[in-house]
Design a protein around this motif. Structure first.
Motif, PDB file in Angstrom:
ATOM      1  N   GLU A  94      30.944  21.141  21.284  1.00  0.00           N
ATOM      2  CA  GLU A  94      31.944  22.070  21.817  1.00  0.00           C
ATOM      3  C   GLU A  94      31.500  23.514  21.627  1.00  0.00           C
ATOM      4  OE1 GLU A  94      35.479  20.877  19.733  1.00  0.00           O
ATOM      5  OE2 GLU A  94      36.089  19.492  21.319  1.00  0.00           O
ATOM      6  N   GLU A  95      30.940  23.824  20.451  1.00  0.00           N
ATOM      7  CA  GLU A  95      30.444  25.179  20.189  1.00  0.00           C
ATOM      8  C   GLU A  95      29.283  25.514  21.121  1.00  0.00           C
ATOM      9  OE1 GLU A  95      31.661  27.613  18.182  1.00  0.00           O
ATOM     10  OE2 GLU A  95      33.340  26.253  17.864  1.00  0.00           O
ATOM     11  N   ARG A  96      28.398  24.559  21.331  1.00  0.00           N
ATOM     12  CA  ARG A  96      27.259  24.760  22.254  1.00  0.00           C
ATOM     13  C   ARG A  96      27.771  25.012  23.668  1.00  0.00           C
ATOM     14  NH1 ARG A  96      22.470  26.394  23.549  1.00  0.00           N
ATOM     15  NH2 ARG A  96      21.223  25.032  24.839  1.00  0.00           N
TER      16      ARG A  96
ATOM     17  N   LYS B 245      30.685  26.176  24.535  1.00  0.00           N
ATOM     18  CA  LYS B 245      31.331  27.494  24.538  1.00  0.00           C
ATOM     19  C   LYS B 245      30.286  28.600  24.667  1.00  0.00           C
ATOM     20  CE  LYS B 245      34.585  30.123  21.679  1.00  0.00           C
ATOM     21  NZ  LYS B 245      35.326  30.109  20.411  1.00  0.00           N
TER      22      LYS B 245
ATOM     23  N   GLY C   7      30.624  22.721   4.982  1.00  0.00           N
ATOM     24  CA  GLY C   7      31.170  21.404   5.281  1.00  0.00           C
ATOM     25  C   GLY C   7      30.545  20.349   4.392  1.00  0.00           C
TER      26      GLY C   7
ATOM     27  N   ASN D 268      33.151  13.528  14.634  1.00  0.00           N
ATOM     28  CA  ASN D 268      33.917  14.769  14.786  1.00  0.00           C
ATOM     29  C   ASN D 268      33.025  15.990  14.606  1.00  0.00           C
ATOM     30  OD1 ASN D 268      36.345  13.486  15.351  1.00  0.00           O
ATOM     31  ND2 ASN D 268      36.993  13.460  13.220  1.00  0.00           N
ATOM     32  N   ALA D 269      32.101  15.922  13.652  1.00  0.00           N
ATOM     33  CA  ALA D 269      31.173  17.031  13.442  1.00  0.00           C
ATOM     34  C   ALA D 269      30.268  17.205  14.658  1.00  0.00           C
ATOM     35  CB  ALA D 269      30.340  16.789  12.183  1.00  0.00           C
ATOM     36  N   ARG D 270      29.797  16.104  15.202  1.00  0.00           N
ATOM     37  CA  ARG D 270      28.931  16.150  16.406  1.00  0.00           C
ATOM     38  C   ARG D 270      29.705  16.727  17.589  1.00  0.00           C
ATOM     39  NH1 ARG D 270      24.450  17.129  18.654  1.00  0.00           N
ATOM     40  NH2 ARG D 270      23.801  15.768  20.329  1.00  0.00           N
ATOM     41  N   ILE D 271      30.944  16.308  17.746  1.00  0.00           N
ATOM     42  CA  ILE D 271      31.782  16.834  18.831  1.00  0.00           C
ATOM     43  C   ILE D 271      31.968  18.338  18.670  1.00  0.00           C
ATOM     44  CG2 ILE D 271      34.156  16.873  19.728  1.00  0.00           C
ATOM     45  CD1 ILE D 271      34.186  13.796  19.228  1.00  0.00           C
ATOM     46  N   LYS D 272      32.215  18.768  17.434  1.00  0.00           N
ATOM     47  CA  LYS D 272      32.408  20.198  17.176  1.00  0.00           C
ATOM     48  C   LYS D 272      31.146  20.987  17.536  1.00  0.00           C
ATOM     49  CE  LYS D 272      34.135  23.375  13.717  1.00  0.00           C
ATOM     50  NZ  LYS D 272      34.678  23.551  12.396  1.00  0.00           N
ATOM     51  N   VAL D 273      29.981  20.450  17.165  1.00  0.00           N
ATOM     52  CA  VAL D 273      28.721  21.115  17.498  1.00  0.00           C
ATOM     53  C   VAL D 273      28.564  21.223  19.010  1.00  0.00           C
ATOM     54  CG1 VAL D 273      26.194  20.830  17.462  1.00  0.00           C
ATOM     55  CG2 VAL D 273      27.515  20.506  15.370  1.00  0.00           C
TER      56      VAL D 273
ATOM     57  N   GLU E 243      33.936  11.077  10.669  1.00  0.00           N
ATOM     58  CA  GLU E 243      33.655  12.479  10.355  1.00  0.00           C
ATOM     59  C   GLU E 243      32.355  12.934  11.005  1.00  0.00           C
ATOM     60  OE1 GLU E 243      35.782  13.104   6.010  1.00  0.00           O
ATOM     61  OE2 GLU E 243      33.829  12.124   6.088  1.00  0.00           O
TER      62      GLU E 243
END
Length: 191
Positions: free
Chosen positions: A152-154, A156, A132, A145-150, A142
């Motif tokens: 969300e992965e955590r 999950k 990335g 969005n990257a923080r949100i993705k992290v 951005e």
């Protein structure tokens, strides 16, 4: 299932050579992103846009249009080499065509580096493939969005971990039941 006799390519849109050239020139000369081209020309397929740009840069265009582009294979470069090349181009005020020939690079690659350098400085030239964008060149949106993705992965991962623990407890209960059932059977058989 669609039978081949029912397939019709007549319904697919046909694009003029001039439109394809305009798209490629906007990308190469004006630095308009694929998303921007998508909006500007209402062409939803980024792969189609990429193909037009590739065809244009490989010389499959009308030779009277600038910039003339020579075909060059992709060359692996280090961050230091990219910085040096871009600074040379800017300091000596040479065109991307001249620089691509001098350094044996693709025109589009060199153009992209220059645009990234102008927008983000040396950090813009960091090769982030598979990682990335570097955080230093991310917009606030951005970054969010990257923080949100992290997160969300955590989340999950924690949900999966929770499911594994539940399953483990269920298996232990089942084993305990089986074990206690065997004890009752052995006691009855001993009497």
């Amino acid at each position: 299932m669609i039978l081949s006799s029912q397939c019709s390519y007549a319904s697919l849109p046909k694009y003029s050579k001039k439109l394809k050239e305009n798209v490629a020139q906007d990308y190469l000369n004006k630095g308009i992103s694929l998303e921007g081209l998508d909006i500007r020309y209402n062409i939803r397929s980024k792969s189609t846009l990429r193909q037009w740009i590739i065809q244009y840069t490989k010389g499959k265009k009308n030779k009277s249009h600038e910039p003339e582009v020579s075909i060059v294979n992709t060359k692996k470069t280090t961050l230091e080499e990219r910085i040096e090349i871009v600074k040379y181009c800017l300091d000596h005020n040479i065109t991307c065509k001249e620089a691509s020939e001098k350094f044996n690079l693709k025109y589009s690659q060199l153009y992209s580096w220059i645009q990234k350098y102008k927008e983000h400085g040396e950090d813009g030239l960091i090769d982030g493939r598979g990682k990335g964008k570097p955080q230093s060149i991310m917009t606030p949106e951005e970054e969010l969005n990257a923080r949100i993705k992290v997160l969300e992965e955590r989340n999950k991962y924690l949900e999966m971990e929770n499911e594994v623990l539940k399953k483990e407890e269920e298996i232990e209960r089942q084993l305990m039941k089986e074990k206690s059932g065997k004890k009752h059977r052995t006691k009855r058989s001993n009497h």
